[in-house]
Design a protein around this motif. Structure first.
Motif, PDB file in Angstrom:
ATOM      1  N   VAL A  80      53.452  91.528   0.459  1.00 46.64           N
ATOM      2  CA  VAL A  80      53.377  91.165   1.870  1.00 46.64           C
ATOM      3  C   VAL A  80      53.143  92.433   2.687  1.00 46.64           C
ATOM      4  O   VAL A  80      53.857  93.429   2.546  1.00 46.64           O
ATOM      5  N   THR A  81      52.128  92.402   3.530  1.00 48.53           N
ATOM      6  CA  THR A  81      51.685  93.593   4.254  1.00 48.53           C
ATOM      7  C   THR A  81      51.740  93.371   5.753  1.00 48.53           C
ATOM      8  O   THR A  81      51.358  92.301   6.245  1.00 48.53           O
ATOM      9  N   GLN A  82      52.213  94.369   6.450  1.00 48.17           N
ATOM     10  CA  GLN A  82      52.334  94.283   7.904  1.00 48.17           C
ATOM     11  C   GLN A  82      50.974  94.060   8.551  1.00 48.17           C
ATOM     12  O   GLN A  82      49.984  94.716   8.217  1.00 48.17           O
ATOM     13  N   VAL A  83      50.937  93.113   9.478  1.00 49.81           N
ATOM     14  CA  VAL A  83      49.730  92.833  10.260  1.00 49.81           C
ATOM     15  C   VAL A  83      49.960  93.337  11.677  1.00 49.81           C
ATOM     16  O   VAL A  83      50.933  92.965  12.335  1.00 49.81           O
ATOM     17  N   GLN A  84      49.071  94.184  12.140  1.00 48.78           N
ATOM     18  CA  GLN A  84      49.178  94.733  13.485  1.00 48.78           C
ATOM     19  C   GLN A  84      48.231  93.976  14.418  1.00 48.78           C
ATOM     20  O   GLN A  84      47.015  94.078  14.260  1.00 48.78           O
ATOM     21  N   PRO A  85      48.746  93.209  15.373  1.00 46.87           N
ATOM     22  CA  PRO A  85      47.860  92.543  16.338  1.00 46.87           C
ATOM     23  C   PRO A  85      47.141  93.594  17.177  1.00 46.87           C
ATOM     24  O   PRO A  85      47.761  94.521  17.693  1.00 46.87           O
ATOM     25  N   VAL A  86      45.847  93.455  17.295  1.00 45.99           N
ATOM     26  CA  VAL A  86      45.040  94.415  18.055  1.00 45.99           C
ATOM     27  C   VAL A  86      44.563  93.794  19.364  1.00 45.99           C
ATOM     28  O   VAL A  86      44.659  94.396  20.430  1.00 45.99           O
ATOM     29  N   VAL A  87      44.019  92.568  19.292  1.00 46.01           N
ATOM     30  CA  VAL A  87      43.600  91.826  20.482  1.00 46.01           C
ATOM     31  C   VAL A  87      44.218  90.436  20.391  1.00 46.01           C
ATOM     32  O   VAL A  87      43.938  89.692  19.459  1.00 46.01           O
ATOM     33  N   THR A  88      45.053  90.093  21.357  1.00 42.33           N
ATOM     34  CA  THR A  88      45.760  88.811  21.327  1.00 42.33           C
ATOM     35  C   THR A  88      45.082  87.762  22.198  1.00 42.33           C
ATOM     36  O   THR A  88      45.607  86.652  22.346  1.00 42.33           O
TER      37      THR A  88
END
Length: 402
Positions: A80-88
């Motif tokens: 499981v890998t961290q997902v970084q929101p860039v454009v919401t």
């Protein structure tokens, strides 16, 4: 008393005793409860250990299972890998440029932005564009074809703000590798007036390169990195149950070799050099799920070394890292027939795989945190990050590779 009287007396006594004993035995003995065999005498001191009562099997204690917290890795390492929101916000047309910026249209603001290699976000243009439904960028990211719900199309140059209206009956635009030419379908009302055309991005210098007739839906525009091929045509002879002969269409009437594709819903993606073609197709052999293939695709080698990668996903959910390595978003499960009805997988979360095209080795590098259905996946030029859009809404996210 004589002897006879004595015997009668003795007999009477014995009979009386017998009757008395019988009366006691049958009527009075059961009413007296004898003390337990092991009970101590009344008021007698108790010595030794007390007698244990009859036992029962012990009831084990119920212990709740221990749930370990999911370990989320900041870097893609297979789990499981961290997902970084860039454009919401909802986006359209997200495309990685050759300079390393990620360009996109923000639907809520009606403006075009770019995410720079350092992670900062800047405007591509201060102009506001309302209700853009699709945007096709050139490789440099400084020009784009914008499409609107009413069928209108414009060419826009972000460097100088130049805008030109394109014909409404043009569709399915694709830029060449230099970003100075486009290929599109020109779909006239009359079947005899339907062509594949090549022109400058502003529509000038347009010329037909292939008549489409009533086969426009069988043609896929896709300009090769060498600029020799501009499209594929699935108008060849049938091959087996699901196979099709695919023609390579050049911009100068070249007579390229054809190749056989085992399956329907053909979706091609060129390798960086154009020497190979990654594609997906759905056939009975894959339960009509999309399956990835790799094949030679240049010059006299067209169609050679065709081999299945034995992985079920669509080619447009993949991006090349190099000539022989691709990253692909792969659905965790697919229903039979999903290759013919892709919407069946619109809610299916994806894992990210790295595939070696030489050996066929597949390595799962990430399960994106939060369950995401990937629309488009893009690799940064420094190969440190993977950007991807969510299928629903086009939200842009990032996972870190290094």
């Amino acid at each position: 008393m004589d002897r006879k009287q004595i015997l009668i007396l003795i007999l009477f006594i014995l009979v009386s005793v017998g009757i008395g004993f019988a009366i006691y035995y049958f009527f009075f003995r059961a009413a007296i409860t004898p003390p337990p065999v092991n009970a101590p005498p009344v008021n007698a001191p108790v010595t030794g250990l007390p007698v244990a009562p009859t036992g029962a099997p012990p009831t084990p204690a119920v212990v709740a299972p221990t749930t370990l917290p999911t370990v989320v890795s900041p870097i893609a390492q297979g789990g499981v890998t961290q997902v970084q929101p860039v454009v919401t916000d909802v986006t359209v047309g997200a495309t990685m440029s050759s300079s390393g910026s990620l360009n996109y249209y923000d639907s809520s603001q009606g403006k075009f932005y770019k995410i720079n290699p350092d992670g900062s976000t800047t405007l591509l243009s201060g102009k506001q564009f309302y209700n853009v439904s699709n945007a096709t960028f050139n490789p440099r990211g400084d020009k784009a074809i914008l499409e609107y719900p009413d069928g209108s199309k414009i060419y826009y140059d972000f460097t100088n703000g130049r805008q030109v209206t394109l014909p409404k009956h043009w569709s399915e635009f694709n830029f060449d590798s230099a970003g100075d030419k486009i290929v599109a379908k020109s779909i006239g009302l009359d079947v005899s007036n339907r062509f594949l055309v090549v022109s400058n991005p502003d529509g000038s210098g347009a010329r037909p390169v292939q008549e489409l007739g009533d086969n426009a839906d069988k043609v896929t525009v896709s300009w090769s990195p060498t600029s020799q091929v501009v499209a594929f045509s699935q108008t060849g002879e049938p091959y087996g149950t699901d196979g099709r002969e695919i023609y390579f269409i050049g911009q100068n009437q070249e007579n390229f070799k054809s190749m056989i594709v085992e399956g329907l819903d053909f979706r091609p993606e060129w390798s960086p050099s154009g020497q190979q073609l990654l594609y997906s197709a759905a056939s009975s052999g894959s339960d009509y799920k999309p399956q990835l293939w790799i094949v030679d695709a240049q010059g006299n080698d067209i169609g050679k070394n065709r081999r299945s990668l034995n992985i079920n996903t669509w080619a447009d959910k993949c991006t090349f890292d190099s000539e022989n390595v691709v990253y692909c978003a792969v659905p965790r499960s697919l229903d039979t027939g999903a290759g013919l009805q892709p919407t069946l997988a619109d809610q299916t979360p994806d894992d990210i795989f790295k595939i070696d095209l030489n050996t066929g080795l597949q390595t799962k590098i990430a399960t994106p945190e939060g369950d995401h259905t990937v629309g488009k996946i893009m690799l940064t030029p420094d190969r440190k990050n993977l950007y991807f859009t969510d299928k629903s809404g086009g939200l842009i996210n990032k996972i870190q590779l290094k």
